[in-house]
Design a protein around this motif. Structure first.
Motif, PDB file in Angstrom:
ATOM      1  N   ALA A   1       5.310 -43.358  -8.841  1.00 16.41           N
ATOM      2  CA  ALA A   1       5.528 -44.151 -10.053  1.00 16.41           C
ATOM      3  C   ALA A   1       6.482 -45.319  -9.798  1.00 16.41           C
ATOM      4  O   ALA A   1       6.215 -46.466 -10.188  1.00 16.41           O
ATOM      5  CB  ALA A   1       6.060 -43.262 -11.170  1.00 16.41           C
ATOM      6  N   CYS A   2       7.579 -45.040  -9.117  1.00 19.19           N
ATOM      7  CA  CYS A   2       8.531 -46.113  -8.816  1.00 19.19           C
ATOM      8  C   CYS A   2       7.941 -47.119  -7.836  1.00 19.19           C
ATOM      9  O   CYS A   2       8.230 -48.325  -7.901  1.00 19.19           O
ATOM     10  CB  CYS A   2       9.825 -45.522  -8.265  1.00 19.19           C
ATOM     11  SG  CYS A   2      10.715 -44.459  -9.440  1.00 19.19           S
ATOM     12  N   GLY A   3       7.090 -46.634  -6.911  1.00 18.74           N
ATOM     13  CA  GLY A   3       6.440 -47.548  -5.986  1.00 18.74           C
ATOM     14  C   GLY A   3       5.520 -48.525  -6.686  1.00 18.74           C
ATOM     15  O   GLY A   3       5.440 -49.707  -6.326  1.00 18.74           O
ATOM     16  N   LYS A   4       4.808 -48.055  -7.711  1.00 17.94           N
ATOM     17  CA  LYS A   4       3.944 -48.952  -8.476  1.00 17.94           C
ATOM     18  C   LYS A   4       4.757 -50.004  -9.214  1.00 17.94           C
ATOM     19  O   LYS A   4       4.367 -51.178  -9.300  1.00 17.94           O
ATOM     20  CB  LYS A   4       3.109 -48.148  -9.462  1.00 17.94           C
ATOM     21  CG  LYS A   4       2.036 -47.275  -8.798  1.00 17.94           C
ATOM     22  CD  LYS A   4       1.233 -46.524  -9.841  1.00 17.94           C
ATOM     23  CE  LYS A   4       0.158 -45.663  -9.175  1.00 17.94           C
ATOM     24  NZ  LYS A   4      -0.647 -44.909 -10.167  1.00 17.94           N
TER      25      LYS A   4
ATOM     26  N   LYS B   1       4.589 -58.555  -7.154  1.00 18.40           N
ATOM     27  CA  LYS B   1       3.448 -59.390  -7.504  1.00 18.40           C
ATOM     28  C   LYS B   1       3.828 -60.439  -8.533  1.00 18.40           C
ATOM     29  O   LYS B   1       3.419 -61.596  -8.450  1.00 18.40           O
ATOM     30  CB  LYS B   1       2.316 -58.514  -8.032  1.00 18.40           C
ATOM     31  CG  LYS B   1       1.011 -59.245  -8.248  1.00 18.40           C
ATOM     32  CD  LYS B   1      -0.080 -58.284  -8.665  1.00 18.40           C
ATOM     33  CE  LYS B   1      -1.403 -59.010  -8.852  1.00 18.40           C
ATOM     34  NZ  LYS B   1      -2.482 -58.076  -9.265  1.00 18.40           N
ATOM     35  N   ALA B   2       4.631 -60.028  -9.523  1.00 16.30           N
ATOM     36  CA  ALA B   2       5.078 -60.985 -10.527  1.00 16.30           C
ATOM     37  C   ALA B   2       5.980 -62.052  -9.919  1.00 16.30           C
ATOM     38  O   ALA B   2       5.947 -63.217 -10.315  1.00 16.30           O
ATOM     39  CB  ALA B   2       5.800 -60.255 -11.654  1.00 16.30           C
ATOM     40  N   GLU B   3       6.785 -61.659  -8.951  1.00 21.12           N
ATOM     41  CA  GLU B   3       7.663 -62.615  -8.289  1.00 21.12           C
ATOM     42  C   GLU B   3       6.864 -63.643  -7.498  1.00 21.12           C
ATOM     43  O   GLU B   3       7.196 -64.826  -7.471  1.00 21.12           O
ATOM     44  CB  GLU B   3       8.618 -61.871  -7.342  1.00 21.12           C
ATOM     45  CG  GLU B   3       9.681 -62.753  -6.711  1.00 21.12           C
ATOM     46  CD  GLU B   3      10.704 -63.239  -7.712  1.00 21.12           C
ATOM     47  OE1 GLU B   3      11.339 -64.257  -7.428  1.00 21.12           O
ATOM     48  OE2 GLU B   3      10.844 -62.599  -8.773  1.00 21.12           O
ATOM     49  N   LYS B   4       5.777 -63.184  -6.868  1.00 18.03           N
ATOM     50  CA  LYS B   4       4.941 -64.116  -6.116  1.00 18.03           C
ATOM     51  C   LYS B   4       4.199 -65.079  -7.028  1.00 18.03           C
ATOM     52  O   LYS B   4       3.880 -66.199  -6.634  1.00 18.03           O
ATOM     53  CB  LYS B   4       3.936 -63.341  -5.269  1.00 18.03           C
ATOM     54  CG  LYS B   4       4.567 -62.580  -4.111  1.00 18.03           C
ATOM     55  CD  LYS B   4       3.496 -61.851  -3.312  1.00 18.03           C
ATOM     56  CE  LYS B   4       4.121 -61.077  -2.155  1.00 18.03           C
ATOM     57  NZ  LYS B   4       3.088 -60.347  -1.375  1.00 18.03           N
TER      58      LYS B   4
END
Length: 647
Positions: free
Chosen positions: A173-176, A183-186
C-alpha cells in the motif's frame, strides 16, 4: 393326513447343544436383542456427554493458544523493533565515530602539512553517501517478513518491494502511494510558463505563435472553449473573437448542434463554422433561419449540405455575397445551376473546395455567365473541373476579378493558362496556380508580360518549368515587389538523377532564387521555397549575407526552406540577422542545421538535431543589451521538435 394337519404342520428336527442350553436356562433370542439395544443406547448417551465435554475443553485450549500466540507475536515485534532501533543507533554512533576520527585525522594531517600549501580537502573519504552505503543494511531476500518503514506494518518481502525514503522497505500500500507521488512529480510542467509542450507545438504548427505572456482576450477565449458545456450564450462578442472561438471549437471537435447555437445571433451578418461534421440538415437550415441577413457564409466539412439545404439558403439568405463551401459533395448539378441563376449576380466571393461528384462543366459555365461581379474566386480540388472549365473563366469581366486561385487534378494545356493570364493578368492582385503539372516556360513568360499589380504569387508542384524561366520572370519585371511568394515543390523529379540536369536546371534553382530576392526582397513578407532542392548553398549565402549592409529584408515575417538540402547553420543564422521582423522559420529535413542561436522572438520549427545546443539570445548580439540564456531542449510533435524562443 389328518394327524399331520392337527399338529400345526410344524417341522421338527434335531436340536443343537446351544439350543438345548438356552432352553434349559430360560434364555430367549428376544431377551438377548432387548438387552443389546438397551446397552447400546446407554453407551451412545455416555459418548455424547463425553464429546461435549471434550469440545468445551478443546475450545478453551484453543483460546489459550491464540492468546499465547498473539502475546508471543507482539513480543517478537517489539523485540524486532527494539533491535531495529538499537541497530540504527549503533549505525549512527558508528558513523559519528568515523566522522569524528576523520576530522581528527584531518586536523592532524593539516597540522603536519601546515606551511606547505597543500590542499586540505580529502575527496576519497569525505563522502557521507559512501559511508552510509558501507553500513547500509542488506536487502532481505523474498519470502522474509519485514516491518514497513512508513506504517510499521508487518509484510512479506517480494522481488517487487519498493524502498522507502530512509532506505528500508515498504509494504504494498505504501509502495503504491510512493509510486503515485513520483508520477505526479514527473507530471509537473517545467519552465516558467508552465504550458504543456504538446499544446505549444500544436499551436506553432497551426500558425498561432505567441511570445511572452498571453493576452487577457486569449485567456478568456481558451477558458470559454474549455467550459463550452456550461455556457448558454456568448453575448455580443465582436466577429473576430467569434471567428477565433469557432476555430478553437473546431480543433477540439466540440462543434455540435448544441454549441452551434452559441454562434447564431440575428444581428450577425457572418457565420463561420469550420467543422460541420457533427451537424445534420436541420442544423444547417437553422443557421439561415436565425441569421436572415447573413452576407458571409463559411461552412467547412459540410457533408450534410444537400439540395434541401441549398434551396433553403437561396430562400432565406437574400443578401448573400460571400460563399465558402468545403466538401459539399451532395449538391447536384441542377441545384448549382439554379443557385447561380438566383444568387449568382450578387456574389462577390466564391470559394469551393473538394467537390468530387458535382460541379461539372455545365455548372461552371452557369457560374461564369451569372457571377459577373466576382472579385475573388477560389476553386480547389474540384475533380470535374477540366481544361474547358478553366478556359471559360476568360468570359468573366476583365477588370472585376482581382484574386484567382486554382488547383486542379486534371491535365490542362499550357495554352489555356496563357489565354487566361492574358485576359485577367493586368488586374490580378493574387494569382495562385497549384499542381498544373503541364505548365511550361510560356506560362511564366505570360505572367512577366501581362501581370502588373500582383502582390501574391503561388506557382507550386511543377516539374517542367526551367530555372531560366524563373530568372526571366523576376528580371526587369514591371510588377511591384511581391509580398507573398510560394514556389514550393518546383524541381526536377528523377530518382536516377536527384540533383537534376546540370546544364539547364528544372524548377526553381540558384539563378531564379537570386533574381527573386533581388526583385521582391525589400517588400517580401512570406517566402516559401520548400523542396526546391536545386538552390545551391552559394545562392542562399549570397541572399542572406549578414555582412552585406544592402542585404536587408525589413518586411520578412516567415520563411519556409524545408527539404532544401544545402541549408546549414550559417544560412539560418544569416536569415536571422537579415530579417529584423522575422517571426517564424520552418526548416524540416534540413539536417545540416545543428548548433544555432535563435534570437528572442523567433520560432524555429522542424530542426531535430539543433536541440542539444539551442540558445535564447537577447539583444546582446547586436545591440549590447541582455545576453545569452541556455534553454532546456524542447520536445516536438511527431518526431519534429520545434523551439519557441521569446520573452
Amino acid at each position: 393326513m389328518s394327524n399331520r394337519r392337527t399338529g400345526g404342520n410344524r417341522i421338527r428336527g434335531p436340536h443343537s447343544a446351544l439350543t438345548d442350553f438356552l432352553a434349559a436356562n430360560n434364555i430367549s433370542a428376544a431377551q438377548i436383542r432387548d438387552d443389546y439395544t438397551r446397552r447400546r443406547q446407554q453407551t451412545e448417551g455416555e459418548d455424547a456427554q463425553n464429546e461435549t465435554a471434550d469440545a468445551d475443553a478443546d475450545a478453551a485450549q484453543a483460546r489459550d493458544d491464540e492468546d499465547a500466540a498473539a502475546a508471543a507475536q507482539i513480543a517478537a515485534e517489539e523485540e524486532a523493533a527494539e533491535k531495529t532501533r538499537k541497530r540504527k543507533r549503533k549505525e549512527q554512533d558508528t558513523v559519528a565515530a568515523i566522522k569524528k576520527s576523520k576530522e581528527a585525522a584531518k586536523k592532524k594531517a593539516k597540522k603536519g602539512r601546515k606551511g606547505k600549501g597543500s590542499d586540505d580537502s580529502d575527496e576519497d573519504y569525505d563522502n557521507d553517501e559512501f559511508t552510509r552505503d558501507m553500513y547500509k543494511k542488506a536487502r532481505p531476500p523474498p519470502g522474509q517478513l519485514e516491518n514497513c518503514e512508513i506504517c510499521n506494518k508487518r509484510f512479506t518481502v517480494t522481488a517487487y518491494s519498493k524502498t522507502g525514503p530512509e532506505g528500508g522497505l515498504v509494504c504494498t500500500a505504501c509502495g503504491k502511494e510512493l509510486a503515485a507521488d513520483e508520477k505526479a512529480e514527473k507530471k509537473k510542467p517545467k519552465g516558467p510558463q508552465g504550458r504543456k509542450r504538446r499544446k505549444v507545438e500544436s499551436d506553432r504548427l497551426d500558425g498561432f505563435i505567441t511570445h511572452g505572456a498571453k493576452s487577457l482576450q486569449h485567456l478568456c477565449i481558451q477558458k470559454v472553449a474549455e467550459h463550452h458545456q456550461e455556457i448558454e450564450e456568448l453575448g455580443d462578442l465582436p466577429p473576430t473573437v467569434m471567428e477565433r472561438l469557432s476555430q478553437i471549437f473546431t480543433k477540439k471537435r466540440v462543434l455540435d448542434p448544441r454549441t452551434l447555437k452559441l454562434f447564431l445571433r440575428p444581428d450577425l451578418n457572418t457565420i463561420a463554422v469550420h467543422d460541420c461534421a457533427k451537424l445534420d440538415e436541420d442544423d444547417l437550415k437553422q443557421v439561415f433561419a436565425v441569421i436572415p441577413n447573413v452576407e458571409n457564409v463559411i461552412l467547412a466539412h459540410a457533408h450534410a449540405f444537400k439540395d434541401d439545404v441549398m434551396q433553403y439558403m437561396m430562400e432565406k439568405a437574400t443578401h448573400l455575397k460571400h460563399l465558402h463551401l468545403y466538401t459539399a459533395n451532395l449538391v447536384t448539378d441542377d441545384v448549382w445551376l439554379k443557385f447561380f441563376q438566383e444568387r449568382g449576380p450578387q456574389l462577390e466571393v466564391l470559394k469551393l473546395k473538394d467537390l468530387d461528384s458535382s460541379f461539372d462543366d455545365e455548372a461552371f459555365q452557369a457560374m461564369v455567365s451569372n457571377c459577373q461581379s466576382l472579385q475573388r474566386l477560389k476553386l480547389k480540388s474540384c475533380r470535374r473541373m477540366g481544361a474547358s472549365s478553366i478556359q471559360g473563366l476568360a468570359s468573366l469581366p476583365a477588370g472585376t476579378l482581382r484574386h484567382l486561385s486554382l488547383h486542379t487534378t486534371q491535365e490542362v494545356p499550357p495554352g489555356v493558362l496563357v489565354s487566361l493570364i492574358q485576359h485577367h493578368g493586368p488586374h490580378l492582385e493574387t494569382l495562385s496556380l497549384e499542381r498544373f503539372v503541364d505548365a511550361d516556360d510560356s506560362v511564366l513568360a505570360t505572367i512577366h508580360e501581362h501581370a502588373r499589380h500582383l502582390r501574391k504569387l503561388r506557382f507550386s508542384d511543377n516539374d517542367l518549368v526551367t530555372d531560366a524561366a524563373y530568372a526571366s520572370l523576376f528580371a526587369s519585371w514591371a510588377n511591384p515587389p511581391l509580398h507573398t511568394i510560394d514556389l514550393s515543390s518546383t524541381r526536377d523529379i528523377d530518382n536516377n538523377n536527384p540533383t537534376g540536369p546540370e546544364d539547364s536546371p528544372v524548377g526553381l534553382a540558384s539563378a531564379g532564387f537570386t533574381a527573386l530576392m533581388a526583385h521582391s526582397g525589400p517588400a517580401l513578407r512570406h517566402l516559401d521555397v520548400a523542396s526546391c532542392r536545386h538552390i545551391s548553398h552559394a545562392a542562399f549565402a549570397a541572399a542572406f549575407d549578414p555582412a552585406d549592409i544592402k542585404c536587408r529584408y525589413p518586411e520578412l515575417r516567415s520563411v519556409n526552406i524545408s527539404f532544401c538540402n544545402t541549408v546549414d547553420t550559417g544560412i539560418v543564422a544569416g536569415i536571422f540577422r537579415c530579417a529584423p521582423r522575422l517571426e517564424k522559420v520552418v526548416a524540416f529535413g534540413c539536417f545540416k542545421i545543428e548548433d544555432v542561436s535563435v534570437p528572442r522572438g523567433i520560432t524555429l520549427i522542424g530542426v531535430p538535431r539543433a536541440q542539444d545546443a539551442i540558445e535564447r539570445v537577447g539583444e546582446g548580439i547586436w545591440g549590447g543589451k541582455g545576453g545569452m540564456e541556455v534553454l532546456e531542449p524542447a520536445g516536438g510533435l511527431m518526431g519534429f521538435p520545434s523551439v519557441e524562443v521569446g520573452a
